[in-house]
Design an enzyme around this catalytic site. Structure first.
Site, short mmCIF file in Angstrom:
data_model
loop_
_atom_site.label_atom_id
_atom_site.label_comp_id
_atom_site.label_asym_id
_atom_site.label_seq_id
_atom_site.Cartn_x
_atom_site.Cartn_y
_atom_site.Cartn_z
N ARG A 108 5.05 -6.60 -10.75
CA ARG A 108 4.72 -5.23 -10.60
C ARG A 108 4.10 -4.91 -12.09
O ARG A 108 5.12 -4.86 -12.78
CB ARG A 108 5.55 -4.30 -10.10
CG ARG A 108 5.04 -2.82 -10.49
CD ARG A 108 6.01 -1.98 -9.46
NE ARG A 108 5.67 -2.00 -8.17
CZ ARG A 108 5.94 -1.22 -6.99
NH1 ARG A 108 6.55 -0.10 -7.40
NH2 ARG A 108 5.40 -1.23 -5.78
N HIS A 135 -2.67 -2.81 -4.37
CA HIS A 135 -1.36 -2.90 -3.96
C HIS A 135 -1.47 -3.55 -2.48
O HIS A 135 -1.22 -3.29 -1.57
CB HIS A 135 -0.64 -1.53 -3.67
CG HIS A 135 0.75 -1.48 -3.49
ND1 HIS A 135 1.54 -2.61 -3.42
CD2 HIS A 135 1.42 -0.44 -3.09
CE1 HIS A 135 2.60 -2.37 -3.34
NE2 HIS A 135 2.67 -0.91 -3.25
N GLN A 138 1.23 -3.94 0.12
CA GLN A 138 1.24 -2.57 1.15
C GLN A 138 0.37 -2.44 2.02
O GLN A 138 0.98 -2.05 3.35
CB GLN A 138 1.33 -1.41 0.12
CG GLN A 138 1.59 0.08 0.75
CD GLN A 138 3.01 0.16 1.30
OE1 GLN A 138 3.86 -0.06 0.31
NE2 GLN A 138 3.19 0.45 2.42
N ASP A 224 -1.35 9.34 -0.34
CA ASP A 224 -0.62 8.63 -1.49
C ASP A 224 -0.18 9.80 -2.63
O ASP A 224 -1.03 10.89 -2.36
CB ASP A 224 -1.14 7.44 -2.02
CG ASP A 224 -0.29 6.56 -2.91
OD1 ASP A 224 0.68 6.82 -3.08
OD2 ASP A 224 -0.74 5.71 -3.78
N CYS A 264 2.46 5.01 2.00
CA CYS A 264 3.29 3.93 1.15
C CYS A 264 4.72 4.20 0.68
O CYS A 264 5.43 3.40 0.65
CB CYS A 264 2.45 3.28 0.31
SG CYS A 264 2.17 4.40 -1.18
N ARG A 292 7.27 -3.94 5.21
CA ARG A 292 6.94 -4.56 3.73
C ARG A 292 7.93 -5.67 4.04
O ARG A 292 7.39 -7.00 3.37
CB ARG A 292 7.59 -3.73 2.75
CG ARG A 292 6.60 -2.57 2.22
CD ARG A 292 5.41 -2.84 1.86
NE ARG A 292 5.34 -3.59 0.59
CZ ARG A 292 5.64 -3.13 -0.63
NH1 ARG A 292 5.81 -1.95 -0.79
NH2 ARG A 292 5.79 -3.82 -1.63
#
Ligand code: CP
Ligand code: NVA
Length: 310
Positions: A108, A135, A138, A224, A264, A292
């Site tokens: 990340r 991402h 996700q 988001d 998310c 996930r």
């Protein structure tokens, strides 16, 4: 280290084909079923995953770490603050060293170019656990969640309300690969950029000024945070610009009656989403978070061992 299939990385959603995803969604369902039945599934015994975090995380860390242990492997957790990464060791050198000792790396970080440099010098598969641009893990979990609740996403419409960020870019890539539409509504100045998403045509998405119009008839409404990690200096400007991009009950009413809501997480109730929506009956955010782990277990197994017969 690994004697598995040819080296493949998962740096963006477009690294895999529709066929890869068809396999992964089925595999994730099987792995989840076994997990729920307390049935052992340990194909990655003696394999090690290195997780490198240059930004904060709750879900990504727990899902990869718990998932890898459940698969029979183990994990090494590194952050910028407690490794030489934070003291300017070149990313290429870090990649060469770390990938000689582990079987798989999850990163990340900030710029996509950074994870690409790491992958270019890695002997083992590298997974994007979030960058400024993408991402993919996700969206892998989100589409798996959609399929669980509603069946195939092909031909469906996803409404994206909010920032033209890493999640939005990844939804655009997914729509082109898996054959659905994305209705995007962002404040001006925060639009999605097709060239960042790297999609070939504008056929799979449509831009709406009004978030309500983007939600009209949608099968899935998603949003988001207004300010992603790394953009905190813009917080005040974003608060003002995004004030009308809050998913509320009226937007959910404009969508299909059986539309799902996803986020998310982490979420800010009263900013990008009303509490009544995220905590309401159409929300599947907790399944989305749990998935996930199941989806990434399928992903790690796939990168290290390829397709499995059972
Ligand atoms: N959704 C997500 O990636 O959450 P974390 O930032 O907690 O990992
Ligand atoms: N767009 C958000 C997602 C967090 C999981 C961020 O990058 O901070």
């Amino acid at each position: 280290m690994s004697n598995g299939p040819a080296l493949r990385h998962y740096l963006q959603f477009s690294d895999f084909t529709a066929d890869d995803y068809g396999y992964l969604f089925e595999r994730a369902a099987l792995i989840k079923k076994k997990f729920k039945a307390y049935e052992r599934h340990q194909p990655l015994t003696d394999r090690t995953l290195a997780m490198i975090f240059e930004k904060a995380s709750t879900r990504t860390r727990v899902s990869f770490e718990a998932g890898m242990y459940q698969l029979g492997g183990s994990v090494v957790h590194l952050t910028t603050g407690d490794s030489q990464l934070g003291r300017a060791e070149p990313i290429e050198d870090s990649a060469k060293v770390i990938s000689r000792m582990v079987d798989l790396v999850m990163i990340r970080t900030y710029e996509q170019t950074k994870i690409e440099s790491f992958a270019a010098h890695s002997r083992v598969p590298v997974i994007n656990g979030l960058t400024n641009e993408f991402h993919p893990c996700q969206i892998l979990a989100d589409i798996f969640t959609y399929i669980e609740h509603r069946g195939s996403i092909k031909g469906r419409t996803v409404a994206w309300v909010g920032d033209g960020n890493n999640m939005a870019n990844t939804w655009l890539q997914a729509s082109e690969i898996l054959g659905f539409k994305v209705h995007v509504s962002t404040p001006s100045g925060y639009e999605v950029d097709q060239s960042i998403a790297g999609i070939r045509s504008a056929d799979s998405y449509r831009v709406f000024k009004d978030p309500m119009e983007a939600c009209r008839g949608a099968d899935l409404v998603t949003t988001d945070v207004w300010t992603s990690m790394g953009y905190e200096a813009e917080n005040e400007a974003r608060r003002a610009a995004f004030a009308d991009w809050c998913v509320d009950e009226d937007m959910m009413r404009a969508a299909q009656p059986d539309a799902l809501f996803m986020h998310c997480l982490p979420a800010h109730r009263g900013e990008e989403v009303q509490a009544e929506v995220i905590d309401g009956p159409q929300s599947v955010v907790w399944d989305e978070a749990e998935n996930r782990m199941h989806a990434q277990k399928a992903l790690m197994e796939y990168l290290l061992l390829g397709r499995q017969p059972d």
